[in-house]
Design a protein around this motif. Structure first.
Motif, mmCIF file in Angstrom:
data_model
loop_
_atom_site.group_PDB
_atom_site.id
_atom_site.type_symbol
_atom_site.label_atom_id
_atom_site.label_comp_id
_atom_site.label_asym_id
_atom_site.label_seq_id
_atom_site.Cartn_x
_atom_site.Cartn_y
_atom_site.Cartn_z
ATOM 1 N N ASP A 119 0.836 -1.198 0.000
ATOM 2 C CA ASP A 119 0.000 0.000 0.000
ATOM 3 C C ASP A 119 0.869 1.246 0.000
ATOM 4 O O ASP A 119 2.097 1.180 -0.153
ATOM 5 C CB ASP A 119 -0.940 -0.011 1.200
ATOM 6 C CG ASP A 119 -0.183 -0.105 2.530
ATOM 7 O OD1 ASP A 119 1.020 0.241 2.545
ATOM 8 O OD2 ASP A 119 -0.783 -0.520 3.536
ATOM 9 N N GLU A 120 0.229 2.411 0.171
ATOM 10 C CA GLU A 120 0.954 3.686 0.105
ATOM 11 C C GLU A 120 1.968 3.824 1.232
ATOM 12 O O GLU A 120 2.947 4.554 1.100
ATOM 13 C CB GLU A 120 -0.053 4.839 0.153
ATOM 14 C CG GLU A 120 -0.988 4.885 -1.065
ATOM 15 C CD GLU A 120 -1.970 6.022 -0.971
ATOM 16 O OE1 GLU A 120 -1.975 6.700 0.088
ATOM 17 O OE2 GLU A 120 -2.732 6.231 -1.930
ATOM 18 N N GLU A 121 1.750 3.143 2.342
ATOM 19 C CA GLU A 121 2.673 3.229 3.474
ATOM 20 C C GLU A 121 3.758 2.166 3.419
ATOM 21 O O GLU A 121 4.575 2.066 4.331
ATOM 22 C CB GLU A 121 1.884 3.095 4.779
ATOM 23 C CG GLU A 121 0.865 4.214 4.969
ATOM 24 C CD GLU A 121 0.087 4.040 6.251
ATOM 25 O OE1 GLU A 121 0.305 3.012 6.928
ATOM 26 O OE2 GLU A 121 -0.719 4.921 6.582
ATOM 27 N N GLY A 122 3.757 1.358 2.341
ATOM 28 C CA GLY A 122 4.784 0.335 2.194
ATOM 29 C C GLY A 122 4.463 -0.971 2.868
ATOM 30 O O GLY A 122 5.308 -1.872 2.920
ATOM 31 N N ASN A 123 3.239 -1.114 3.413
ATOM 32 C CA ASN A 123 2.857 -2.361 4.060
ATOM 33 C C ASN A 123 2.394 -3.374 3.023
ATOM 34 O O ASN A 123 1.749 -3.007 2.035
ATOM 35 C CB ASN A 123 1.723 -2.117 5.068
ATOM 36 C CG ASN A 123 2.140 -1.143 6.160
ATOM 37 O OD1 ASN A 123 3.246 -1.244 6.685
ATOM 38 N ND2 ASN A 123 1.259 -0.202 6.483
ATOM 39 N N PRO A 124 2.709 -4.647 3.225
ATOM 40 C CA PRO A 124 2.297 -5.649 2.240
ATOM 41 C C PRO A 124 0.779 -5.792 2.188
ATOM 42 O O PRO A 124 0.087 -5.620 3.188
ATOM 43 C CB PRO A 124 2.962 -6.936 2.747
ATOM 44 C CG PRO A 124 3.181 -6.693 4.203
ATOM 45 C CD PRO A 124 3.450 -5.226 4.344
ATOM 46 N N GLY A 125 0.276 -6.103 0.992
ATOM 47 C CA GLY A 125 -1.156 -6.289 0.826
ATOM 48 C C GLY A 125 -1.647 -7.510 1.581
ATOM 49 O O GLY A 125 -0.898 -8.448 1.843
ATOM 50 N N ARG A 126 -2.908 -7.467 1.968
ATOM 51 C CA ARG A 126 -3.482 -8.569 2.726
ATOM 52 C C ARG A 126 -4.694 -9.131 1.987
ATOM 53 O O ARG A 126 -5.300 -8.472 1.147
ATOM 54 C CB ARG A 126 -3.895 -8.092 4.118
ATOM 55 C CG ARG A 126 -2.718 -7.631 4.980
ATOM 56 C CD ARG A 126 -3.196 -7.218 6.359
ATOM 57 N NE ARG A 126 -2.074 -6.796 7.205
ATOM 58 C CZ ARG A 126 -2.212 -6.378 8.458
ATOM 59 N NH1 ARG A 126 -3.430 -6.325 9.006
ATOM 60 N NH2 ARG A 126 -1.155 -6.016 9.147
ATOM 61 N N GLU A 127 -5.025 -10.337 2.362
ATOM 62 C CA GLU A 127 -6.209 -10.975 1.787
ATOM 63 C C GLU A 127 -7.438 -10.142 2.146
ATOM 64 O O GLU A 127 -7.621 -9.736 3.295
ATOM 65 C CB GLU A 127 -6.334 -12.386 2.353
ATOM 66 C CG GLU A 127 -7.531 -13.145 1.830
ATOM 67 C CD GLU A 127 -7.586 -14.544 2.410
ATOM 68 O OE1 GLU A 127 -8.687 -14.976 2.790
ATOM 69 O OE2 GLU A 127 -6.521 -15.189 2.490
ATOM 70 N N PRO A 128 -8.300 -9.821 1.167
ATOM 71 C CA PRO A 128 -9.472 -8.983 1.442
ATOM 72 C C PRO A 128 -10.409 -9.645 2.443
ATOM 73 O O PRO A 128 -10.435 -10.873 2.590
ATOM 74 C CB PRO A 128 -10.133 -8.838 0.069
ATOM 75 C CG PRO A 128 -9.634 -9.997 -0.722
ATOM 76 C CD PRO A 128 -8.249 -10.246 -0.234
ATOM 77 N N SER A 129 -11.169 -8.819 3.143
ATOM 78 C CA SER A 129 -12.096 -9.331 4.143
ATOM 79 C C SER A 129 -13.316 -9.935 3.460
ATOM 80 O O SER A 129 -13.733 -9.495 2.387
ATOM 81 C CB SER A 129 -12.538 -8.208 5.085
ATOM 82 O OG SER A 129 -11.419 -7.628 5.725
ATOM 83 N N PRO A 130 -13.925 -10.948 4.090
ATOM 84 C CA PRO A 130 -15.150 -11.521 3.523
ATOM 85 C C PRO A 130 -16.277 -10.495 3.528
ATOM 86 O O PRO A 130 -16.258 -9.510 4.275
ATOM 87 C CB PRO A 130 -15.456 -12.699 4.458
ATOM 88 C CG PRO A 130 -14.186 -12.977 5.191
ATOM 89 C CD PRO A 130 -13.478 -11.657 5.288
ATOM 90 N N ALA A 131 -17.250 -10.723 2.683
ATOM 91 C CA ALA A 131 -18.409 -9.829 2.631
ATOM 92 C C ALA A 131 -19.216 -9.957 3.916
ATOM 93 O O ALA A 131 -19.253 -11.023 4.547
ATOM 94 C CB ALA A 131 -19.263 -10.163 1.422
ATOM 95 N N GLU A 132 -19.866 -8.863 4.317
ATOM 96 C CA GLU A 132 -20.699 -8.876 5.520
ATOM 97 C C GLU A 132 -22.077 -9.434 5.168
ATOM 98 O O GLU A 132 -22.722 -8.988 4.217
ATOM 99 C CB GLU A 132 -20.833 -7.468 6.081
ATOM 100 C CG GLU A 132 -19.503 -6.883 6.575
ATOM 101 C CD GLU A 132 -19.696 -5.516 7.200
ATOM 102 O OE1 GLU A 132 -20.864 -5.051 7.254
ATOM 103 O OE2 GLU A 132 -18.695 -4.922 7.625
ATOM 104 N N VAL A 133 -22.498 -10.426 5.912
ATOM 105 C CA VAL A 133 -23.800 -11.058 5.675
ATOM 106 C C VAL A 133 -24.512 -11.256 7.007
ATOM 107 O O VAL A 133 -23.886 -11.303 8.075
ATOM 108 C CB VAL A 133 -23.644 -12.424 4.957
ATOM 109 C CG1 VAL A 133 -23.043 -12.248 3.585
ATOM 110 C CG2 VAL A 133 -22.809 -13.381 5.796
ATOM 111 N N GLU A 134 -25.825 -11.349 6.942
ATOM 112 C CA GLU A 134 -26.624 -11.671 8.115
ATOM 113 C C GLU A 134 -26.738 -13.187 8.241
ATOM 114 O O GLU A 134 -26.839 -13.896 7.238
ATOM 115 C CB GLU A 134 -28.012 -11.043 8.001
ATOM 116 C CG GLU A 134 -27.978 -9.518 7.981
ATOM 117 C CD GLU A 134 -29.376 -8.940 7.899
ATOM 118 O OE1 GLU A 134 -30.349 -9.734 7.824
ATOM 119 O OE2 GLU A 134 -29.495 -7.703 7.919
#
Length: 436
Positions: A119-134
């Protein structure tokens, strides 16, 4: 299936380029008078010249196929790619008493290389969060997970259900379609199925494009090429790897030519030399140079001497046969003509035999250089600390496909340059080839 598609597209491009070139450059395809025609003869490469338009189209086609089958950012037409985004499927869980309940699973499919970004701060990318569901009502609860493109996910739907698999809950349908363990269902977003133990699975659709692990995009390979020249790999830059491989090839080839050509001349001129060397040459000629690697390592170790000796042997037999063939192919009428003009044996050798045998020798040299170039790379795969072959085999252990492709391209380009250079040298030194 993909291989057949590539072959079909390449064949189509071949015939398409011929038709286009024929329409654009009609004069190149017009029939000339008989005085303009040239009979194709063995050994006369000038009889047929390469159509440069076809060469350019061929290279462009290969590059386009490379782009089309990868997730490249280059703005060229591409084949359907892998699915990315959110997809949902509904599973039906059934209890032992026959009670059923439906729940929905949302799968978020993300780019497989997202974790390699920063990212812009130089931190490695992470696996995206799951979608929010009820969670929903009933004993089967809605759920959401993530999976990478080209990946595969076993979906444990019971982790938040009120009734677990151990308590007798089983999956009997997906998207309303009855399904049994081991069966699969195809959807637009990929393939749903059940394992042999009845757990749902999901594999995103890949389309016709290949994952970066199997075939990186051209721009990725180019970035790796720049990186290899700056940072290097295994302690050496790409130029250093290439230099070591080249100097081994040149030294082995030159030694093979210096020894092989005189032996070939002797075999072509004297029966004693022919009888003495012929069994050895014909015995060693069919043996692949790579078969000698274990013996060379035992005798000379894994250092430079062993590699040069291996390349010397790879070139030696080819140069012997080429020189012998060149001498044997000299027209006897030319020798008789020289004798009738009072030429001595030395003059016949230097003025008749050598000039007329040089085309065959250069043909053998071109073949020997190609064999040596392929042999040194293979030898470095087995035992070397530096070299293009060493770079490739080490990268393969860590699945660094971009480095492997860089090495393959460099090997191919250098091999092509060697062939073109040998042809140019042959045309310069032997202008009489095919004319006398």
């Amino acid at each position: 299936m993909t291989g057949l598609l590539v072959l079909a597209l390449y064949v189509a491009a071949f015939f398409g380029s011929f038709v286009i070139a024929k329409q654009i450059f009609k004069s190149a395809f017009e029939k000339k008078g008989f005085n303009k025609l040239k009979t194709v003869t063995f050994g006369d490469e000038s009889a047929i010249t390469a159509n440069r338009v076809a060469s350019v189209v061929s290279v462009v086609t290969v590059f386009w196929l490379w782009v089309a089958f990868t997730n490249s950012t280059i703005p060229l037409p591409k084949f359907p790619g892998p699915f990315s985004g959110d997809m949902t499927f509904t599973y039906t869980a059934q209890l032992e008493d026959g009670t059923q309940d439906d729940a929905t699973v949302t799968m978020r499919v993300y780019r497989e290389d997202i974790q390699q970004t920063v990212d812009e701060e130089g931190n490695p990318g992470r696996e995206p969060s799951p979608a929010e569901v009820e969670l929903g009502d009933g004993f089967a609860k809605n759920d959401s997970l993530t999976v990478a493109r080209y990946g595969f996910k076993v979906v444990n739907v019971w982790k938040n259900d009120e009734v677990s698999k151990k308590d007798g809950s089983t999956i009997v349908a997906i998207n309303g379609q009855p399904i049994k363990p081991g069966e699969k269902i195809s959807v637009d977003e990929g393939t749903l199925g059940l394992t042999d133990k009845g757990t749902p699975t999901f594999a995103p659709a890949t389309g016709f494009r290949m994952a970066r692990l199997y075939l990186p995009a051209p721009e990725v390979v180019f970035q790796r090429f720049i990186w290899l020249n700056k940072e290097g790999y295994q302690g050496f830059t790409l130029i250093e790897h290439t230099r070591y491989s080249l100097q081994r090839v040149l030294l082995g080839f030159l030694l093979g030519a210096l020894v092989g050509v005189p032996i070939g001349y002797a075999m072509g001129l004297t029966g004693w030399a022919r009888g003495w060397f012929d069994p050895i040459v014909e015995f060693m000629r069919p043996i692949p140079p790579l078969a000698l690697i274990p013996l060379i390592i035992i005798w000379f170790g894994i250092g430079e001497v062993g590699k040069v000796v291996l390349l010397f042997l790879a070139a030696l037999w080819i140069m012997i046969i080429a020189a012998r063939s060149g001498v044997s192919g000299v027209a006897i009428s030319k020798v008789h003509a020289a004798y009738s003009l009072g030429a001595s044996k030395w003059q016949i050798l230097s003025k008749v035999i050598v000039p007329n045998s040089l085309p065959d020798i250069f043909t053998g040299a071109r073949v020997a250089m190609g064999v040596c170039w392929g042999t040194v790379v293979a030898a470095e795969l087995v035992a070397a600390n530096v070299g293009l072959g060493k770079m490739i085999v080490t990268a393969s252990k860590f699945q660094l496909t971009d480095i492997i492709i860089v090495g393959i391209i460099v090997i191919g380009v250098i091999g092509f340059a060697i062939e073109v250079g040998m042809r140019a040298l042959e045309n310069w030194l032997i202008p009489w080839k095919g004319k006398v």
